[in-house]
Write a protein that holds these residues in place. Structure first.
Motif, short mmCIF file in Angstrom:
data_model
loop_
_atom_site.label_atom_id
_atom_site.label_comp_id
_atom_site.label_asym_id
_atom_site.label_seq_id
_atom_site.Cartn_x
_atom_site.Cartn_y
_atom_site.Cartn_z
N THR A 13 -10.53 -12.73 4.47
CA THR A 13 -9.97 -12.83 3.12
C THR A 13 -8.70 -11.99 3.05
O THR A 13 -8.48 -11.09 3.87
N ALA A 14 -7.89 -12.26 2.05
CA ALA A 14 -6.70 -11.44 1.81
C ALA A 14 -7.13 -10.02 1.44
O ALA A 14 -6.47 -9.05 1.78
N THR A 25 0.85 -1.18 0.00
CA THR A 25 0.00 0.00 0.00
C THR A 25 0.89 1.23 0.00
O THR A 25 1.91 1.26 0.69
N GLY A 26 0.55 2.20 -0.81
CA GLY A 26 1.34 3.42 -0.88
C GLY A 26 2.78 3.17 -1.28
O GLY A 26 3.67 3.88 -0.84
N GLY A 27 3.01 2.14 -2.08
CA GLY A 27 4.36 1.82 -2.52
C GLY A 27 5.22 1.13 -1.48
O GLY A 27 6.42 0.96 -1.65
N ILE A 28 4.61 0.72 -0.38
CA ILE A 28 5.33 0.07 0.72
C ILE A 28 4.83 -1.36 0.87
O ILE A 28 3.62 -1.60 0.84
N ALA A 29 5.75 -2.29 1.05
CA ALA A 29 5.36 -3.66 1.39
C ALA A 29 4.97 -3.66 2.86
O ALA A 29 5.83 -3.60 3.74
N ALA A 30 3.68 -3.65 3.11
CA ALA A 30 3.17 -3.57 4.49
C ALA A 30 3.39 -4.88 5.24
O ALA A 30 3.68 -4.88 6.43
N GLY A 31 3.22 -5.99 4.52
CA GLY A 31 3.38 -7.29 5.15
C GLY A 31 2.89 -8.39 4.24
O GLY A 31 2.70 -8.18 3.04
N ILE A 32 2.67 -9.54 4.82
CA ILE A 32 2.12 -10.67 4.08
C ILE A 32 0.92 -11.21 4.85
O ILE A 32 0.79 -11.00 6.05
N VAL A 33 0.04 -11.86 4.12
CA VAL A 33 -1.02 -12.63 4.75
C VAL A 33 -0.81 -14.08 4.35
O VAL A 33 -0.46 -14.38 3.22
N VAL A 34 -1.00 -14.96 5.32
CA VAL A 34 -0.81 -16.39 5.10
C VAL A 34 -2.10 -17.10 5.49
O VAL A 34 -2.67 -16.83 6.54
N ARG A 35 -2.53 -17.98 4.61
CA ARG A 35 -3.76 -18.73 4.89
C ARG A 35 -3.53 -19.67 6.07
O ARG A 35 -2.54 -20.38 6.13
N GLU A 36 -4.47 -19.61 7.01
CA GLU A 36 -4.50 -20.52 8.15
C GLU A 36 -5.90 -21.08 8.22
O GLU A 36 -6.80 -20.44 8.76
N GLY A 37 -6.09 -22.23 7.65
CA GLY A 37 -7.44 -22.80 7.58
C GLY A 37 -8.30 -21.98 6.64
O GLY A 37 -7.98 -21.82 5.47
N ARG A 38 -9.38 -21.41 7.16
CA ARG A 38 -10.29 -20.61 6.33
C ARG A 38 -10.03 -19.12 6.45
O ARG A 38 -10.78 -18.31 5.93
N ARG A 39 -9.00 -18.73 7.18
CA ARG A 39 -8.71 -17.31 7.40
C ARG A 39 -7.29 -17.01 6.94
O ARG A 39 -6.51 -17.90 6.63
N TYR A 40 -6.98 -15.72 6.91
CA TYR A 40 -5.64 -15.25 6.59
C TYR A 40 -5.10 -14.48 7.79
O TYR A 40 -5.82 -13.68 8.39
N ARG A 41 -3.85 -14.69 8.12
CA ARG A 41 -3.22 -13.96 9.22
C ARG A 41 -2.18 -13.01 8.63
O ARG A 41 -1.41 -13.37 7.77
N PHE A 42 -2.19 -11.76 9.14
CA PHE A 42 -1.30 -10.71 8.66
C PHE A 42 0.00 -10.73 9.47
O PHE A 42 -0.02 -10.82 10.70
N TYR A 43 1.12 -10.64 8.77
CA TYR A 43 2.45 -10.52 9.38
C TYR A 43 3.10 -9.27 8.81
O TYR A 43 3.34 -9.19 7.61
N SER A 44 3.38 -8.30 9.67
CA SER A 44 3.90 -7.02 9.20
C SER A 44 5.34 -7.15 8.71
O SER A 44 6.14 -7.92 9.25
N ALA A 45 5.64 -6.36 7.69
CA ALA A 45 7.00 -6.29 7.14
C ALA A 45 7.56 -4.88 7.29
O ALA A 45 8.71 -4.65 6.99
N HIS A 46 6.74 -3.97 7.76
CA HIS A 46 7.13 -2.57 7.91
C HIS A 46 6.60 -2.08 9.26
O HIS A 46 5.48 -2.39 9.65
N ALA A 47 7.41 -1.29 9.94
CA ALA A 47 7.06 -0.83 11.30
C ALA A 47 5.72 -0.11 11.36
O ALA A 47 5.00 -0.23 12.35
N ASP A 48 5.35 0.62 10.31
CA ASP A 48 4.08 1.35 10.31
C ASP A 48 2.87 0.42 10.42
O ASP A 48 1.77 0.88 10.75
N PHE A 49 3.04 -0.85 10.13
CA PHE A 49 1.91 -1.78 10.09
C PHE A 49 1.95 -2.81 11.21
O PHE A 49 1.21 -3.80 11.18
#
Length: 91
Positions: free
Chosen positions: A60-61, A26-50
């Protein structure tokens, strides 16, 4: 791994293709990744702002992308307010 961006609505729309992990940008920044865990996605931040999204589950992703976009908008508005405040003080 697919990439979701705030500038690529087709990538977000294709979230139902069953990918297990997506990079959220978002905004040209890699905010993080989402990884599927069963039927949901979990967010893992890659940037301090997130970091406030770190570990949050999303249905959903696309929902994670929206959360990152909203947070980015808040960050941008706060930075603009700080900038405007200093501009007034330096006049």
């Amino acid at each position: 791994m697919s990439t979701f961006t705030d500038h690529d609505p087709t990538a977000v729309a294709n979230d139902n293709q069953g990918g297990d992990a997506f990079i959220i940008e978002t905004g040209g920044i890699a905010a993080g990744i989402v990884v599927r865990e069963g039927r949901r996605y979990r967010f893992y931040s890659a940037h301090a702002d997130f970091r406030s999204l770190d570990g949050q589950p999303y249905a959903t992703a696309r929902a994670a992308q929206k959360a990152a976009d909203l947070l980015r908008g808040t960050i941008d508005r706060k930075a603009e307010a700080r900038s405007n405040r200093w501009a007034v003080l330096t006049l």
